[in-house]
Enzyme design. Structure first.
Site, PDB file in Angstrom:
ATOM      1  N   ASP A 269    -105.152  49.568  88.329  1.00  0.00           N
ATOM      2  CA  ASP A 269    -104.769  48.586  87.325  1.00  0.00           C
ATOM      3  C   ASP A 269    -105.516  47.306  87.681  1.00  0.00           C
ATOM      4  OD1 ASP A 269    -103.721  47.182  85.237  1.00  0.00           O
ATOM      5  OD2 ASP A 269    -101.668  47.850  85.545  1.00  0.00           O
ATOM      6  N   TRP A 270    -105.575  46.380  86.744  1.00  0.00           N
ATOM      7  CA  TRP A 270    -106.472  45.225  86.893  1.00  0.00           C
ATOM      8  C   TRP A 270    -106.014  44.327  88.055  1.00  0.00           C
ATOM      9  CZ3 TRP A 270    -108.212  48.685  84.176  1.00  0.00           C
ATOM     10  CH2 TRP A 270    -109.371  48.568  83.400  1.00  0.00           C
TER      11      TRP A 270
END
Ligand code: BGC
Length: 763
Positions: A269-270
């Protein structure tokens, strides 16, 4: 233990590779390197290409080079990977201010609404639309669907998930992904795993027992690997058992890759990666979202240095690159380097077609859940002169809100516009805002980043609304939640499940002024309704209905379509009734949250503990009525490894066509281990004309009877008696039958030495 049969689980051939075959071009057939030979198996092409990469090039393939891209290696014909959010439509390009960018796309109803359709075919169509529009903008990987289980009604991203039940989530997700990947783009199953809250999402450590993990939180992820052949995964932000999910050996290496045989890649995920060594060794394949300069990211320069110094064996980067290349070959992206790749700067055509918009409307229509109806709906315009539409959501647009799933649609029909379109001037419409919506009222299409508009005087709003209600024949109240002010927004959970902005009091005043009031609620799940539910004749839950939402809503309110949605999540009477809250197991202490309710998530808790919900899982009314009869439990079909097929008849006993979602629940009579009272194991949505009767069949395979046995690392279906319950919701069970499983069965999760999950009889 005797091996009796093998189930064929395999990575399904994904899509017809319709674009230009890799390897075509100038290079003569003899000089052509093996990786460009599309007659060779993908694995061989991957190995050949891998062998041609330098160490530096390999490392460049395992981290981002911009916010949504990974660099390619042009000298070998490896293009950059282009990604986009997300589950609800193709997200707009980052350049908000650049009005020349044509990046409109179809805003589908939020995925929780898709789950409420209980229609897997619509999930396929939904995925296909996003896949087609992604192709139009040269996106290779779409960051969705999101498969986290709704553990608490408070979670800010519930609207993006598929509800509280692992079986329903699995079925919808498998179809969504098949539809999307058939278009030649990769879906991305996210957020793996146990990411069921937004509060402290980057730092919360989730602890739960193995059965809860396997039976509740992982089945959908496993299903999309083994049944839909999903090509990419995204790790979650949170920690699981003390290790960040993006660096989690147990989740990524042991379960996803070793047990389930996942061949694609896992991206973070970012900003979800926090260490080079853990990411390198524990199964993270591509680091995304860590802030620039990207060459300093954990899996960039520090990883390269570690590889050069011998801290990490080259096999660590090879495995990651192999997975990246595997996905690229599956997407047919690798091309002859002597022929320049065609990349799209401008979209190739209309991104949001009429057909896509119509399907979006159809999903919305099937998603609406009629919660209550005492002789008011559907409305007959011929008998109405004036309608008061009251409530801030009557003029609200939602697609550009909520966080990363935001979509910039070419238009979005509000409830007020939809009703006005439907009535075409024949009926007078009065609008009153009624309350200040979260984040302020004002411009409904305001983006999250923009400043809140000023609040309007609340008592004036109420007075206007009451006056409007009095002057009308019928009131359509359109309220609920929105994506502002800590509601249904990434990064924050709701504080409670009360309607914001004083809506409880407002609805009471409105219904007092005009008893012919329909309440329409929009939002990402349960709200308390105690204050007014008994007094209001009709209530419809509309989720976030996408760009055609207002038109769809009008068609449902005026009876052009018959609501057929069913709740994909329990609506509790009050928050404290729902499991994580009853046990004070949310939001955790000292950064750790123990999922004490274990398996008892959603209706599993309400049923097992005998707590009456406001509206149960699977619930939803129709403008017609259905009769269930003639339950018959038929053994087999053996060929599918299924112990039993549930057959029954379903009849439409009313005067309108309508669709019923017939649900099949399984209850073990004397389980060898604690189990929820009953669990959803099958369903079918059936459309019936007035008076029509159909025979319905639902196959129950071995999984329908099994619980996870951690000591055996597999699924055990106990020998013995089971009740099969059939009906229109988890609490409206019309038929019951008994089934006896004649032998205990163990099914392993992962591949055996032949790459197949195996099934065995337990002695
Ligand atoms: C979200 C992901 C999303 C990513 C990229 C993250 O904050 O959790 O769901 O795909 O951003 O926008």
């Amino acid at each position: 233990m005797r091996l009796i049969s093998k189930i064929k689980h395999r990575i399904i051939p994904l899509f017809a590779l319709s674009v230009l075959a890799a390897g075509s071009g100038n290079a003569g057939a003899q000089e052509r390197p093996p990786y460009l030979d599309d007659a060779k198996p993908v694995e061989a092409r991957v190995e050949d290409l891998l062998s041609r990469l330098t160490l530096e090039e390999k490392v460049s393939l395992v981290h981002a080079d911009t916010r949504f891209t990974v660099a390619g290696v042009p000298r070998l014909g490896i293009p950059g990977l282009q990604m986009s959010d997300g589950p609800i439509g193709v997200r707009q390009e980052e350049r908000w201010s650049d009005t020349n960018v044509v990046d409109f796309s179809t805003a589908m109803p939020a995925t929780l609404g898709l789950a409420a359709t209980w229609n897997p075919n619509l999930a396929t169509a939904y995925g296909a639309i996003i896949g087609q529009e992604a192709r139009q903008c040269d996106k290779n990987i779409m960051l969705g669907p999101a498969l986290n289980i709704q553990r608490t009604p408070l979670c800010g991203r519930n609207f993006e998930y598929l509800g509280e039940d692992p079986f329903l989530t699995s079925r919808m997700a498998v179809h969504y992904i098949k539809g999307e990947q058939a278009q030649g783009v990769s879906s991305c199953a996210k957020h793996f795993a146990a990411n069921s809250q937004e509060y402290q999402r980057n730092s919360i450590n989730v602890e739960m027992d193995e059965r809860a993990l396997r039976e509740i939180y992982l089945p959908a992820f496993r299903a999309v690997v083994q049944e839909a052949g999903v090509l990419t995964f995204m790790g979650a932000y949170n920690l699981f058992r003390g290790q960040h999910c993006c660096e989690n050996d147990y989740l990524l290496n042991k379960i996803l890759k070793d047990e389930w045989g996942f061949k694609g890649f896992v991206m973070s995920d970012w900003g979800g990666v926090h260490h080079t060594d853990l990411a390198a060794l524990n199964g993270m394949d591509i680091e995304m979202g860590t802030h620039p300069p990207y060459e300093n990211n954990y899996l960039a320069k520090p990883f390269l240095e570690g590889l050069k110094s011998g801290q990490f064996p080259v096999s660590t980067v090879d495995d990651k690159v192999r997975r990246n290349l595997y996905v690229m070959f599956k997407l047919n992206l690798i091309h002859d380097p002597s022929v320049p790749a065609v990349t799209n700067v401008e979209p190739k055509g209309p991104l949001s077609t009429k057909a896509h918009q119509e399907t979006s409307r159809q999903v919305a229509e099937e998603s609406f859940v009629l919660l209550k109806n005492k002789n008011l709906l559907p409305l007959n315009p011929a008998k109405i002169k004036t309608i008061a539409i009251i409530g801030a959501n009557g003029t609200a647009r939602f697609a550009t809100g909520g966080g990363s799933s935001m979509v910039k649609p070419p238009y979005e029909i509000t409830a007020l516009q939809g009703i006005s379109n439907r009535l075409g001037g024949g009926v007078k419409l009065i609008y009153a805002q009624g309350y200040n919506a979260p984040g302020g009222s004002g411009r409904p299409d305001r983006r999250e980043t923009e400043e809140s508009p000023p609040l309007l005087n609340a008592s004036n709003l109420v007075a206007e609304a009451v006056a409007a209600a009095k002057s009308a024949d019928v009131v359509i109240y359109v309220g609920g939640l929105n994506h502002h002010g800590g509601y249904d927004t990434e990064g924050a959970d709701r504080k409670d499940i009360k309607l914001p902005g004083g809506q409880d009091e407002l609805i009471q005043k409105i219904v007092q002024a005009n008893p012919r009031t329909v309440v329409v609620l929009m939002g990402g799940g349960a709200v308390e309704m105690d204050a007014w539910l008994a007094k209001v004749p009709s209530v419809l839950y509309a989720w976030y209905p996408g760009l055609e939402g207002g038109n769809a809503l009008a068609r449902a309110l005026f009876g052009d379509v018959n609501p057929s949605g069913k709740l994909p999540c329990t609506f509790p009477q009050r928050l404290a009734d729902s499991p994580a809250h009853a046990l004070h197991a949310y939001p955790g202490t000292n950064g750790t949250e123990i999922y004490q309710e274990g398996l008892l998530v959603g209706y599993r808790w309400f049923d097992t503990k005998n707590i009456k919900p406001l509206f149960p899982f699977g619930y939803g009314l129709s403008y017609t009525t259905f009769k269930y009869s003639n339950l018959n439990l038929v053994p087999g079909p053996e060929a599918l490894g299924a112990p039993v097929t549930v057959e029954f008849e379903l009849a439409n006993t009313g005067s309108r066509a309508g669709a019923e979602v017939a649900q099949v629940y399984v209850q073990e009579a004397s389980p060898s281990v604690p189990r929820p009272l009953k669990e959803l194991k099958g369903f079918k949505k059936v459309l019936l004309q007035p008076g029509e009767k159909q025979k319905v069949s639902v196959i129950l395979d071995r999984n329908a009877f099994a619980h996870y046995a951690p000591d055996k690392k597999g699924w055990v279906a106990d020998k013995g008696a089971y009740k099969i319950l059939v009906g229109g919701s988890s609490r409206d069970l019309r038929l019951a039958g008994k089934f006896h499983l004649s032998e205990a069965i163990l099914a392993l999760d992962g591949p055996d030495q032949n790459g197949q999950p195996s099934v065995a009889v337990l002695k």
